[in-house]
Design a protein around this motif. Structure first.
Motif, PDB file in Angstrom:
ATOM      1  N   PHE A   1       0.835  -1.200   0.000  1.00 36.10           N
ATOM      2  CA  PHE A   1       0.000   0.000   0.000  1.00 36.10           C
ATOM      3  C   PHE A   1       0.869   1.249   0.000  1.00 36.10           C
ATOM      4  O   PHE A   1       2.043   1.217   0.388  1.00 36.10           O
ATOM      5  CB  PHE A   1      -0.892   0.027   1.256  1.00 36.10           C
ATOM      6  CG  PHE A   1      -0.101   0.098   2.530  1.00 36.10           C
ATOM      7  CD1 PHE A   1       0.306   1.317   3.062  1.00 36.10           C
ATOM      8  CD2 PHE A   1       0.276  -1.071   3.185  1.00 36.10           C
ATOM      9  CE1 PHE A   1       1.068   1.371   4.213  1.00 36.10           C
ATOM     10  CE2 PHE A   1       1.040  -1.016   4.346  1.00 36.10           C
ATOM     11  CZ  PHE A   1       1.446   0.209   4.860  1.00 36.10           C
ATOM     12  N   GLU A   2       0.267   2.347  -0.451  1.00 39.46           N
ATOM     13  CA  GLU A   2       0.846   3.690  -0.317  1.00 39.46           C
ATOM     14  C   GLU A   2      -0.246   4.564   0.260  1.00 39.46           C
ATOM     15  O   GLU A   2      -1.427   4.380  -0.070  1.00 39.46           O
ATOM     16  CB  GLU A   2       1.188   4.254  -1.694  1.00 39.46           C
ATOM     17  CG  GLU A   2       2.516   3.867  -2.274  1.00 39.46           C
ATOM     18  CD  GLU A   2       2.649   4.470  -3.672  1.00 39.46           C
ATOM     19  OE1 GLU A   2       2.874   5.692  -3.774  1.00 39.46           O
ATOM     20  OE2 GLU A   2       2.467   3.721  -4.649  1.00 39.46           O
ATOM     21  N   LEU A   3       0.143   5.535   1.083  1.00 34.39           N
ATOM     22  CA  LEU A   3      -0.827   6.479   1.652  1.00 34.39           C
ATOM     23  C   LEU A   3      -0.453   7.892   1.237  1.00 34.39           C
ATOM     24  O   LEU A   3       0.704   8.301   1.375  1.00 34.39           O
ATOM     25  CB  LEU A   3      -0.824   6.377   3.187  1.00 34.39           C
ATOM     26  CG  LEU A   3      -1.640   7.448   3.942  1.00 34.39           C
ATOM     27  CD1 LEU A   3      -3.130   7.296   3.687  1.00 34.39           C
ATOM     28  CD2 LEU A   3      -1.350   7.396   5.444  1.00 34.39           C
ATOM     29  N   LEU A   4      -1.437   8.616   0.696  1.00 34.49           N
ATOM     30  CA  LEU A   4      -1.279  10.054   0.444  1.00 34.49           C
ATOM     31  C   LEU A   4      -2.250  10.760   1.379  1.00 34.49           C
ATOM     32  O   LEU A   4      -3.471  10.645   1.215  1.00 34.49           O
ATOM     33  CB  LEU A   4      -1.622  10.401  -1.012  1.00 34.49           C
ATOM     34  CG  LEU A   4      -0.766   9.757  -2.109  1.00 34.49           C
ATOM     35  CD1 LEU A   4      -1.326  10.121  -3.483  1.00 34.49           C
ATOM     36  CD2 LEU A   4       0.686  10.201  -2.010  1.00 34.49           C
ATOM     37  N   SER A   5      -1.709  11.453   2.377  1.00 33.61           N
ATOM     38  CA  SER A   5      -2.552  12.109   3.383  1.00 33.61           C
ATOM     39  C   SER A   5      -2.288  13.609   3.345  1.00 33.61           C
ATOM     40  O   SER A   5      -1.143  14.037   3.516  1.00 33.61           O
ATOM     41  CB  SER A   5      -2.215  11.530   4.756  1.00 33.61           C
ATOM     42  OG  SER A   5      -3.084  12.048   5.731  1.00 33.61           O
ATOM     43  N   TYR A   6      -3.337  14.396   3.105  1.00 34.25           N
ATOM     44  CA  TYR A   6      -3.165  15.826   2.841  1.00 34.25           C
ATOM     45  C   TYR A   6      -3.762  16.694   3.942  1.00 34.25           C
ATOM     46  O   TYR A   6      -4.985  16.742   4.103  1.00 34.25           O
ATOM     47  CB  TYR A   6      -3.819  16.193   1.510  1.00 34.25           C
ATOM     48  CG  TYR A   6      -3.166  15.511   0.325  1.00 34.25           C
ATOM     49  CD1 TYR A   6      -1.957  15.979  -0.186  1.00 34.25           C
ATOM     50  CD2 TYR A   6      -3.743  14.397  -0.278  1.00 34.25           C
ATOM     51  CE1 TYR A   6      -1.342  15.355  -1.267  1.00 34.25           C
ATOM     52  CE2 TYR A   6      -3.136  13.768  -1.361  1.00 34.25           C
ATOM     53  CZ  TYR A   6      -1.935  14.255  -1.846  1.00 34.25           C
ATOM     54  OH  TYR A   6      -1.331  13.642  -2.909  1.00 34.25           O
ATOM     55  N   PRO A   7      -2.918  17.419   4.712  1.00 38.63           N
ATOM     56  CA  PRO A   7      -3.437  18.362   5.711  1.00 38.63           C
ATOM     57  C   PRO A   7      -4.268  19.440   5.015  1.00 38.63           C
ATOM     58  O   PRO A   7      -3.896  19.929   3.943  1.00 38.63           O
ATOM     59  CB  PRO A   7      -2.169  18.978   6.321  1.00 38.63           C
ATOM     60  CG  PRO A   7      -1.044  18.074   5.930  1.00 38.63           C
ATOM     61  CD  PRO A   7      -1.451  17.424   4.652  1.00 38.63           C
ATOM     62  N   GLY A   8      -5.405  19.785   5.606  1.00 38.70           N
ATOM     63  CA  GLY A   8      -6.220  20.880   5.074  1.00 38.70           C
ATOM     64  C   GLY A   8      -7.102  20.533   3.889  1.00 38.70           C
ATOM     65  O   GLY A   8      -7.851  21.364   3.396  1.00 38.70           O
TER      66      GLY A   8
END
Length: 407
Positions: A346-353
């Protein structure tokens, strides 16, 4: 003046006097005639020029250097109903807009100064040569978008959430980037069920097999991309269907929700929404963030999608300020489950805001949007600039991921 809807527009202004204050406005209408607009304040440089890729906005709907700020900050004009989303109903015709330069600085919603220049912009959702084929294949409905050329192309199934119907613009943009993309509705379209009461995974299996066997599609496996409920279905497809080898989950849940999902003898019950946990603001905006049953409650363990069974790869995309539901937590739960079973696929792209609906680049940001099912405005969360950056960054990463795992 005309270009792909997911690419940057180059905006320059020349012929102003040095240091001249101007307001730039963008105006566009959707296919129902609803008007959207945005504005930003600039000052010309010493040569009397402006370049939105280099110069900062000092006020209006956004500040700072934002080459596409006028596009992602488009919102319903003052006289229109609020909370509407600007998106194309049909991908065949370009979305037309106008960029205007007005004298002086006028705040959003105020009467702008005299127009000193204007230009028409066309945003294309379908590149020349892309073919759109309407689908009635067994029980499967939707639209298949094929890139120009002989192929074969990597195949991707594309699904949206509980708004239902056929949403095609992401599929047509994927075809523009070389994917054979199947836009797949699963209720409230043609002869599909009107409401999402229960779902059969066999429908999605038939779609995956159709795409996998298509002569223009590169094998051996296909990918799937989904947003919201569509993301959760993407997780179920890669878990149970060997045809699916790559899944992109945008703001999805790691458990099945709302509608029971059947596959042969197996049933994954759906987590329910508790309407008593919905709060309504003074302005009538619904906040449903706390309303979904808790997937970590042992009583709800039968709803969890057993993603550790998947042989393929996951890309999880979340906005950390998603207010529709707790997608950051759900991604965490999914990753924890995979790691407990010794998996790192897996890969995670987590974006603040960033908020709930992370679409292709420059899609106008909607902090609150009218929910088609509930018929009320629902809080999606996010902050416009951070959300816009998340859309731009994730779109490139999604294509990289799909190309990597689909060849």
């Amino acid at each position: 003046a005309a270009g792909p809807a997911d690419e940057r527009v180059e905006t320059r202004v020349a012929g102003l006097s040095p240091g001249q204050p101007v307001t730039l406005r963008a105006v566009a209408a959707d296919d129902r005639g609803c008007l959207f607009q945005s504005c930003a304040h600039y000052r010309a440089d010493s040569r009397g020029e402006l370049h939105l890729g280099r110069d900062a906005s000092h006020g209006g709907d956004y500040t700072g250097v934002e080459p596409m700020g006028l596009f992602w900050s488009l919102a319903p004009a003052g006289m229109e109903k609020p909370y509407q989303r600007l998106g194309p109903r049909s991908t065949g015709a370009p979305m037309k807009g106008e960029v205007l330069v007005h004298e002086g600085h006028s705040p959003p919603g105020a009467m702008p100064g005299p127009v000193v220049a204007k230009a028409e912009v066309q945003r294309l959702f379908t590149a020349p040569g892309v073919r759109r084929i309407r689908l009635k294949e067994g029980v499967v409905r939707g639209s298949l978008f094929l890139p120009p050329g002989d192929g074969p192309f990597p195949g991707v199934i594309d699904m949206y959430g509980d708004e239902g119907g056929l949403i095609e613009f992401r599929s047509s943009l994927l075809a523009t980037h070389g994917f054979a993309a199947l836009s797949l509705p699963y209720f409230d379209f043609e002869d599909l069920p009107r409401v999402m009461k229960e779902l059969k995974l066999e429908y999605f299996e038939e779609a995956a097999r159709f795409l996998q066997r298509h002569p223009k599609v590169k094998g051996p496996g296909v990918g799937v991309i989904g947003t919201g409920k569509g993301a959760e279905l993407a997780l179920s497809m890669i878990t149970f269907l060997p045809e699916v080898v790559a899944a992109v989950s945008i703001s999805g849940c790691s458990s099945n929700t709302v509608a029971d999902l059947h596959y042969g003898e197996m049933t994954l019950p759906g987590l329910r929404f508790d309407m008593n946990k919905v709060t309504v603001s003074d302005t009538g905006v619904f906040d449903i963030f706390e309303a979904l049953d808790d997937p970590t409650n042992p009583a709800n363990s039968s709803c969890v999608i057993p993603i550790e069974k998947a042989e393929g790869h996951f890309l999880l995309v979340v906005g950390e300020d998603d207010r529709m539901w707790k997608s950051s937590l759900y991604a965490e739960l999914a990753i924890r489950r995979l790691r407990q079973h010794g998996k790192e696929n897996f890969e995670l792209l987590s974006y603040p805001g960033a908020g709930h609906r992370i679409d292709p680049p420059s899609t106008p940001f909607c902090h609150v949007a009218m929910d088609r099912v509930l018929g009320v405005p629902v809080l999606g969360g996010g902050e416009s600039k951070a959300h816009a950056q998340a859309q731009e960054h994730s779109w490139g990463k999604i294509q990289e991921f799909l190309h990597l795992h689909l060849g």
